[in-house]
Motif scaffolding. Sequence first.
Motif, PDB file in Angstrom:
ATOM      1  N   HIS A  83       0.843  -1.193   0.000  1.00  0.00           N
ATOM      2  CA  HIS A  83       0.000   0.000   0.000  1.00  0.00           C
ATOM      3  C   HIS A  83       0.887   1.256   0.000  1.00  0.00           C
ATOM      4  O   HIS A  83       0.789   2.115   0.865  1.00  0.00           O
ATOM      5  N   VAL A  84       1.798   1.351  -0.973  1.00  0.00           N
ATOM      6  CA  VAL A  84       2.694   2.499  -1.089  1.00  0.00           C
ATOM      7  C   VAL A  84       1.953   3.620  -1.802  1.00  0.00           C
ATOM      8  O   VAL A  84       1.396   3.417  -2.888  1.00  0.00           O
ATOM      9  N   GLU A  85       1.955   4.811  -1.167  1.00  0.00           N
ATOM     10  CA  GLU A  85       1.205   5.938  -1.703  1.00  0.00           C
ATOM     11  C   GLU A  85       2.160   6.926  -2.369  1.00  0.00           C
ATOM     12  O   GLU A  85       3.162   7.324  -1.791  1.00  0.00           O
ATOM     13  N   VAL A  86       1.831   7.323  -3.597  1.00  0.00           N
ATOM     14  CA  VAL A  86       2.615   8.280  -4.366  1.00  0.00           C
ATOM     15  C   VAL A  86       1.742   9.505  -4.625  1.00  0.00           C
ATOM     16  O   VAL A  86       0.641   9.381  -5.166  1.00  0.00           O
ATOM     17  N   SER A  87       2.247  10.698  -4.213  1.00  0.00           N
ATOM     18  CA  SER A  87       1.519  11.953  -4.427  1.00  0.00           C
ATOM     19  C   SER A  87       2.274  12.760  -5.479  1.00  0.00           C
ATOM     20  O   SER A  87       3.490  12.940  -5.375  1.00  0.00           O
ATOM     21  N   ARG A  88       1.551  13.274  -6.446  1.00  0.00           N
ATOM     22  CA  ARG A  88       2.161  13.977  -7.581  1.00  0.00           C
ATOM     23  C   ARG A  88       1.425  15.282  -7.833  1.00  0.00           C
ATOM     24  O   ARG A  88       0.191  15.348  -7.814  1.00  0.00           O
ATOM     25  N   ILE A  89       2.193  16.344  -8.069  1.00  0.00           N
ATOM     26  CA  ILE A  89       1.608  17.648  -8.344  1.00  0.00           C
ATOM     27  C   ILE A  89       0.997  17.648  -9.740  1.00  0.00           C
ATOM     28  O   ILE A  89       1.626  17.205 -10.719  1.00  0.00           O
ATOM     29  N   ILE A  90      -0.243  18.144  -9.827  1.00  0.00           N
ATOM     30  CA  ILE A  90      -0.928  18.228 -11.124  1.00  0.00           C
ATOM     31  C   ILE A  90      -0.495  19.521 -11.808  1.00  0.00           C
ATOM     32  O   ILE A  90      -0.646  20.613 -11.255  1.00  0.00           O
ATOM     33  N   THR A 120      -2.151   4.616  -5.223  1.00  0.00           N
ATOM     34  CA  THR A 120      -1.567   3.577  -4.378  1.00  0.00           C
ATOM     35  C   THR A 120      -0.959   2.502  -5.257  1.00  0.00           C
ATOM     36  O   THR A 120      -1.552   2.096  -6.272  1.00  0.00           O
ATOM     37  N   VAL A 121       0.225   2.027  -4.830  1.00  0.00           N
ATOM     38  CA  VAL A 121       0.964   1.037  -5.612  1.00  0.00           C
ATOM     39  C   VAL A 121       1.243  -0.170  -4.723  1.00  0.00           C
ATOM     40  O   VAL A 121       1.671  -0.021  -3.565  1.00  0.00           O
ATOM     41  N   ASN A 122       0.984  -1.367  -5.271  1.00  0.00           N
ATOM     42  CA  ASN A 122       1.309  -2.623  -4.588  1.00  0.00           C
ATOM     43  C   ASN A 122       2.692  -3.064  -5.071  1.00  0.00           C
ATOM     44  O   ASN A 122       2.843  -3.576  -6.172  1.00  0.00           O
ATOM     45  N   MET A 123       3.703  -2.886  -4.208  1.00  0.00           N
ATOM     46  CA  MET A 123       5.063  -3.202  -4.616  1.00  0.00           C
ATOM     47  C   MET A 123       5.320  -4.700  -4.668  1.00  0.00           C
ATOM     48  O   MET A 123       6.313  -5.135  -5.259  1.00  0.00           O
ATOM     49  N   ASP A 124       4.437  -5.483  -4.070  1.00  0.00           N
ATOM     50  CA  ASP A 124       4.606  -6.936  -4.166  1.00  0.00           C
ATOM     51  C   ASP A 124       4.446  -7.411  -5.599  1.00  0.00           C
ATOM     52  O   ASP A 124       5.052  -8.402  -6.018  1.00  0.00           O
ATOM     53  N   THR A 125       3.627  -6.697  -6.392  1.00  0.00           N
ATOM     54  CA  THR A 125       3.401  -7.099  -7.781  1.00  0.00           C
ATOM     55  C   THR A 125       4.295  -6.348  -8.758  1.00  0.00           C
ATOM     56  O   THR A 125       4.588  -6.834  -9.842  1.00  0.00           O
ATOM     57  N   LEU A 126       4.773  -5.102  -8.348  1.00  0.00           N
ATOM     58  CA  LEU A 126       5.544  -4.297  -9.289  1.00  0.00           C
ATOM     59  C   LEU A 126       7.051  -4.480  -9.136  1.00  0.00           C
ATOM     60  O   LEU A 126       7.802  -4.139 -10.044  1.00  0.00           O
ATOM     61  N   LEU A 127       7.497  -4.905  -7.966  1.00  0.00           N
ATOM     62  CA  LEU A 127       8.927  -4.986  -7.726  1.00  0.00           C
ATOM     63  C   LEU A 127       9.569  -5.962  -8.692  1.00  0.00           C
ATOM     64  O   LEU A 127       9.256  -7.152  -8.729  1.00  0.00           O
ATOM     65  N   GLY A 128      10.437  -5.447  -9.508  1.00  0.00           N
ATOM     66  CA  GLY A 128      11.135  -6.264 -10.499  1.00  0.00           C
ATOM     67  C   GLY A 128      10.389  -6.410 -11.805  1.00  0.00           C
ATOM     68  O   GLY A 128      10.913  -7.002 -12.746  1.00  0.00           O
ATOM     69  N   ALA A 129       9.179  -5.873 -11.862  1.00  0.00           N
ATOM     70  CA  ALA A 129       8.399  -6.007 -13.099  1.00  0.00           C
ATOM     71  C   ALA A 129       8.779  -4.916 -14.087  1.00  0.00           C
ATOM     72  O   ALA A 129       9.356  -3.906 -13.748  1.00  0.00           O
ATOM     73  N   LYS A 130       8.397  -5.141 -15.345  1.00  0.00           N
ATOM     74  CA  LYS A 130       8.734  -4.187 -16.392  1.00  0.00           C
ATOM     75  C   LYS A 130       7.884  -2.927 -16.319  1.00  0.00           C
ATOM     76  O   LYS A 130       8.276  -1.891 -16.820  1.00  0.00           O
TER      77      LYS A 130
END
Length: 752
Positions: free
Chosen positions: A505-512, A528-538
């Motif tokens: 449940h990693v939260e990324v905030s970005r200025i619009i 919100t990003v699930n790093m369990d699925t993205l870590l090492g992925a393309k």
Amino acid sequence: MNDISNVKVSQLTDEQITQAWKKLQDMGVSEQDAYKILIQKGMPPDQVEALKDRITLLGLNKNQQVKLIPEKKKVDFSREENDSVLKPLIVKPRSGGGPSTDLQVYGADFFNQVDIRFEPNFSVATPKGYILGPGDEIIVLLTGLNESTQRIKISPDGNASMDHAGIVYVNGFTIEQATNLIKSRMAKVYPALNSGQTHLTVNLGNTRSIKITILGEVKAPGSYTMSSLSTLFNALYNSGGPNTNGSLRYIELIRNNRLYKTVDFYSFLQKGLLDGNIRLEDQDVIRIPVYKKRVSINGEVKNPAIFELKENESLEELIDYAGGYTDIAYKGVAKIDQINALQREVKDVPSNLFLNYIPHNGDLVQIGAITDRYTNRIILEGSVYRPGVYELTAGFTLAQLLKNAQGLKPDAYMGRGYIKRTLPNLEKDLISFKPGDIINGKNDIPLFREDSVVILNQDIFTSNQKVIIEGFVRKPSVFTYRKGLRLADVIAMAGGFADEAANHHVEVSRIIQNESDTVANKLVQTFTVNMDTLLGAKNDIELQPMDFIYVPRLVNYRSLGNVSVKGEVVFPGDYAVQRRDETVIDFLKRAGGITPYGSLENAQVYRKGTRVNVDLNTTTNHDSTTNRKMILLPGDSVYIPRVISYVEVSGAVNNPQFISYNGHRFKYYINAAAGATENARLKGAYIKYPDGLNMPVRHFLFFRNYPSVKPGSKIIVPEKTPDSRFKINFGDIGGIAAALTAIVSIIAILHK
């Protein structure tokens, strides 16, 4: 020898001394033994010493072979270091005139130095010109054929009394003159002085005290008592030196009512010469007159101060007194602020007149500094290999300057550079150029003095953008944004996830970046990003500048915490918290329950060292369900006390003791302890229950309500104190009377 006790050696002739010496030799005894025999026969010791001196003067024992060689009389040739000075108190000086500046008068602080002293040197050889006087001590030394040493103090009459030679008047004579007088007198007793076989030396021993007077513009004028070896500088230092109006150039020494010498103290301050450090004599007078001329010098000299000048001293000498010029001084002209008859005026004196120009009293001399401008300086700064200061030569151009600087750096901005220039009319000018054209030989620019060339760096056109990561990572940090930076990269640079991190449940905030001209309500986009699925992925997320990353904590993550269970339980100890809703009863069950000797109703619960009022007895508490389900937190503690069937009575009772509990009331246990003492304050008694609670005796008018007693309780009766005595005032009497009236009225109504 028959009547030796009455012999006076001074009355014996040389022939009689010779005959006595021969008789002693005929007895075959040594010289020392002979003197002992004389003392045994009754000869006074002082007469024995006088006989010894007469025998030595006559040379009778010169060739005598004796067993014991008499030890020569030891004479101390040192002088007492009597440097104590009796001096008057320092008086406050009068305010003087002179230059009105913040500068200090040169030489005035010299007399305030605690590390500089001018005590007389008592270890020096006897000064040949020293004049003897009453109180001085001289050492008369004979060597050669005759040997003798005497320390003689000069009497108040000026006489020196010597053994065998009589009295010599030495007052007012120098050491050298006194030596001749003493020699002529002692030659009659010691003829060897005339033949040269005996030599006479006269040295100065302890010295006398002299009185001098210091007057005029001095900090402590008055009469001083000092050592006769004291000098003029010694006296000046002890007087505190001249005051604000005193002169250092014309110090007068008056001796025998005549001006003996005028001393210039600058010769010592400037060159260290001691020619004015004259030894003082009794009744000398030191006079410090008012200064005649003082001139201030300030600016670029090494020692700015107020200097006292003599009438014929020039501006050149004033500059020498001030230590000369500093490194940046302008030596061409001196500006002088001068006072004329009516007002002030300014003079510019060129350097060629310094030697002939005589400053006036009160002049302010200012030495200026050279201007902070260079005649041939070029400054180069920025993205070049060798920035700095360069020399401007005839026909020097910008291309030559860049060539001398080893060219431009690879990160130099080739599109724009500029030259900062100050025109002759002091206007500021800016000249732009393209460094690329200059390097290629195009549009070269000539340079002028004080030009400042700036070569820009490409970094100034690139924003220094950041990416921030916070939360439960090992090293929360701020990283410089680089193109291609991804979320997994930032997490790795931050040391990875912490143990309690919710990496799903990693939260990324970005200025619009809203480029419309209307006011937008939403400014930041969060996903919100699930790093369990993205870590090492393309398809890892690529970050943008100013992104903020937050890694939260796992919802159910809790650090291990314990609850302490002690007392009468089967397994006392520390138990880890397993659930969020564990109660006191749950922990008691995990501890094996309460032993047969434990008291559940007196259980005690503590949180952060503070007792929590919890009643676990279901038979006495109407709200026991709530109390029994109290949830414990890590760090709490539970204590189950032991069942005690006694009641302790202590304090102001006649027989403090433990009494078996039998269900009686409070007063029963007081009486069982033989009652309260005379000093007992029964209304202040209280009971301490085994669960830690305390209950006092309550009062209503003249009635007392005693608390109930439980097994294991402790009854405490305090003693009376002076502040606890019965006190009543008129207000209390009125209140009591009103209460009694009301009670009587109620009784009367009820009776009817």
